[in-house]
Write an enzyme that holds these catalytic residues in place. Structure first.
Site, short mmCIF file in Angstrom:
data_model
loop_
_atom_site.label_atom_id
_atom_site.label_comp_id
_atom_site.label_asym_id
_atom_site.label_seq_id
_atom_site.Cartn_x
_atom_site.Cartn_y
_atom_site.Cartn_z
N GLU A 159 92.97 60.16 65.48
CA GLU A 159 94.13 60.11 66.36
C GLU A 159 94.56 61.52 66.74
O GLU A 159 94.40 62.46 65.97
CB GLU A 159 95.26 59.36 65.66
CG GLU A 159 94.93 57.88 65.60
CD GLU A 159 95.88 57.05 64.78
OE1 GLU A 159 96.92 57.58 64.36
OE2 GLU A 159 95.56 55.88 64.56
N CYS A 206 98.92 67.66 68.65
CA CYS A 206 98.67 67.55 67.21
C CYS A 206 97.25 67.03 67.02
O CYS A 206 96.91 65.95 67.49
CB CYS A 206 99.71 66.60 66.61
SG CYS A 206 99.51 66.34 64.86
N CYS A 220 91.37 61.50 55.02
CA CYS A 220 91.61 62.75 54.28
C CYS A 220 91.13 62.52 52.85
O CYS A 220 91.36 61.45 52.29
CB CYS A 220 93.11 63.09 54.27
SG CYS A 220 93.47 64.66 53.43
N CYS A 241 97.91 62.66 48.85
CA CYS A 241 99.36 62.87 48.71
C CYS A 241 100.04 61.48 48.70
O CYS A 241 99.74 60.65 49.55
CB CYS A 241 99.86 63.75 49.84
SG CYS A 241 99.00 65.33 49.86
N CYS A 272 101.76 59.94 51.90
CA CYS A 272 101.08 60.07 53.20
C CYS A 272 100.17 58.88 53.49
O CYS A 272 99.32 58.54 52.67
CB CYS A 272 100.28 61.37 53.23
SG CYS A 272 99.28 61.55 54.72
N GLU A 307 92.70 67.33 55.96
CA GLU A 307 93.08 68.63 55.42
C GLU A 307 92.18 69.69 56.09
O GLU A 307 90.99 69.80 55.77
CB GLU A 307 92.90 68.63 53.89
CG GLU A 307 92.99 69.98 53.22
CD GLU A 307 94.20 70.83 53.66
OE1 GLU A 307 95.34 70.36 53.53
OE2 GLU A 307 93.98 71.95 54.17
N ASN A 354 108.59 59.58 56.91
CA ASN A 354 108.26 58.44 57.78
C ASN A 354 107.70 57.33 56.92
O ASN A 354 106.58 57.44 56.43
CB ASN A 354 107.18 58.85 58.79
CG ASN A 354 107.77 59.60 59.94
OD1 ASN A 354 108.71 59.14 60.57
ND2 ASN A 354 107.23 60.79 60.19
N CYS A 399 104.30 62.24 61.84
CA CYS A 399 103.56 62.80 60.72
C CYS A 399 103.33 61.77 59.63
O CYS A 399 104.24 61.07 59.25
CB CYS A 399 104.34 63.94 60.08
SG CYS A 399 104.24 65.41 61.02
#
Ligand code: SAH
Ligand code: SF4
Length: 426
Positions: free
Chosen positions: A144, A157, A164, A168, A171, A228, A358, A401
């Protein structure tokens, strides 16, 4: 190659195969890193996009272009690809017909395919890009890319990986199981696609009315999409140096920001080899909490991370590191945390970017109350730091994010098993 250091986790991959589809994500992602499961398969005709100037010169030498002409030909190709946005060799009218034919027979200018485009009520646009190079039976490699228009500037972005490898705990991208590095072509390709979609080519389209930044819509790039970036160092470096090249895309290094969760050795390399602005996802002021939020902290604890930040080249009041801090209710948002944050960053030219959390389905956290975010921000502001609270953009299209998570996740169980079997045999 980064994967090699991670592939020591092959056993972890085997245990994933044995899990049932209903296995909880948290069981899969308890460690610092998960292994990548997918491989890049180069298309039959390799892409020219993403090649550095020396690589283009080597390619021309293989096509037997005389040495004396190569620098000029490289410049022409660069101009057509990155300034004019050429999508076919045919339109490169300043290049000889013979060379255009030779290039067309061996190379491609194809972009990632736009699978879907979503436009938010606030003007934010999110593109789901489908990447080529899939094995038969293998699911799509989707990424994306998000464009955020603001007064006087527009930020793109960009993603650095499919998924990833890091985990985290707050996330959504981190819960995606399928992971691979993007190539330099696929990273630059996101910028080219965004310019195509927005009609934002300087040599082709009218300028924006306010005339800012040479009239282009995309004025800034942030590597804050999926993945990352410092775990895909070489491709990210090559792509960002192409984006910053003044003869092409031309977005200056001061307007490109790379966000990292804290891969300390590669922060040092980024300073030396890329030189763009740095953003660091700090999110906690104590190691015990950061170990839980950003498990990579167990490898590179806060003191080492901040030492690398202090040494980042070119820091000054005009060139600060941005520290990102996601506001998690009752977890990291006390006023004592705010004071500790100010103490911790003392001496580093810094901006502190507070990000309202978020939420996503199944996430274990809540966003801090607005009142608390304001009090937190006030402490930081009174200590002399700019502390903008990042306004959530494109929430209606899940473009904010940490919400980026592509359809790659939706592979059938059979496809996933086939993929993992392939990953094991390599
Ligand atoms: N991997 C890099 C860059 C991509 S994430 C990094 O971690 O820095 C971009 C930013 O979004 C990071 O600061 C990340 O911590 C933050 N983020 C991730 N999930 C989030 C969420 N659910 N809500 C708010 N911010 C989030
Ligand atoms: Fe990866 Fe960044 Fe998400 Fe952490 S916050 S899982 S490093 S994308």
């Amino acid at each position: 190659m980064v994967w090699r250091t991670i592939c020591a986790g092959a056993l972890a991959g085997l245990s994933i195969v044995r899990m049932t589809a209903s296995a909880r994500i948290s069981e899969l992602i308890g460690g610092i890193e998960k292994m990548p499961l997918e491989h890049y398969v180069a298309p039959a005709r390799p892409p020219l996009v993403g090649m550095t100037r020396p690589q283009l010169a080597d390619m021309l030498s293989e096509l037997e272009v005389p040495a004396a002409q190569r620098a000029m030909r490289v410049q022409q190709l660069w101009h057509w690809i990155y300034l004019r946005g050429a999508q076919t060799f045919d339109e490169m009218t300043s290049v000889s017909k013979e060379l255009r034919g030779a290039l067309d027979a061996r190379y491609t200018l194809a972009r990632p395919v736009v699978a879907t485009e979503q436009v938010s009520v606030d003007g934010t646009r999110k593109w789901l890009l489908r990447l080529p190079g899939q094995h038969a039976g293998e699911g799509a490699h989707d990424i994306e890319c998000v464009y955020i228009p603001e007064a006087g500037r527009g930020t793109l972005c960009v993603s650095s990986q499919v998924g990833c490898t890091l985990n985290c705990s707050f996330c959504h991208t981190g819960t995606q199981r399928l992971v691979r590095n993007l190539t330099a072509e696929e990273i630059v390709g996101q910028i080219l696609v965004a310019r195509d979609q927005l009609g934002d080519w300087s040599a082709r389209t009218p300028q924006r009315s306010d005339g800012a930044d040479g009239g282009r819509l995309i004025t800034n790039i942030v590597m804050m999409g999926m993945g990352e970036p410092l775990y895909n160092f070489d491709a990210v470096r090559d792509a960002l140096l192409i984006a910053a090249d003044g003869d092409g895309i031309g977005i200056s290094k001061r307007k490109i920001t790379l966000s990292t969760s804290g891969v300390v050795p590669n922060i040092v390399r980024a300073g030396a080899e890329i030189g763009v602005m740095l953003a660091v996802s700090l999110h906690a002021v104590r190691d015990d909490l950061r170990d839980r939020l950003v498990p990579l902290n167990r490898k590179y604890p806060i003191s080492e991370l901040l030492a690398a930040c202090r040494d980042y080249p070119g820091l000054s009041n005009a060139r600060r590191i941005t520290f990102e801090y996601v506001m998690l209710k009752g977890v990291n948002d006390s006023l004592a945390d705010a004071k500790a944050l100010v103490r911790l960053l003392k001496g580093i030219p810094a901006k502190i970017n507070l990000i309202p959390f978020n939420p996503w389905p199944g996430s274990a956290y809540e966003c801090s109350d607005w009142e608390q975010i304001e009090k937190f921000s006030e402490i930081i502001f009174n200590a002399g730091y700019a502390s903008p609270v990042r306004t959530p953009r494109g929430r209606d299209i899940l473009a904010a994010c940490g919400q980026l998570k592509s359809a790659t996740e939706k592979l059938s169980a059979r496809e996933r098993l086939a993929l993992r079997a392939m990953a094991m045999t390599d």
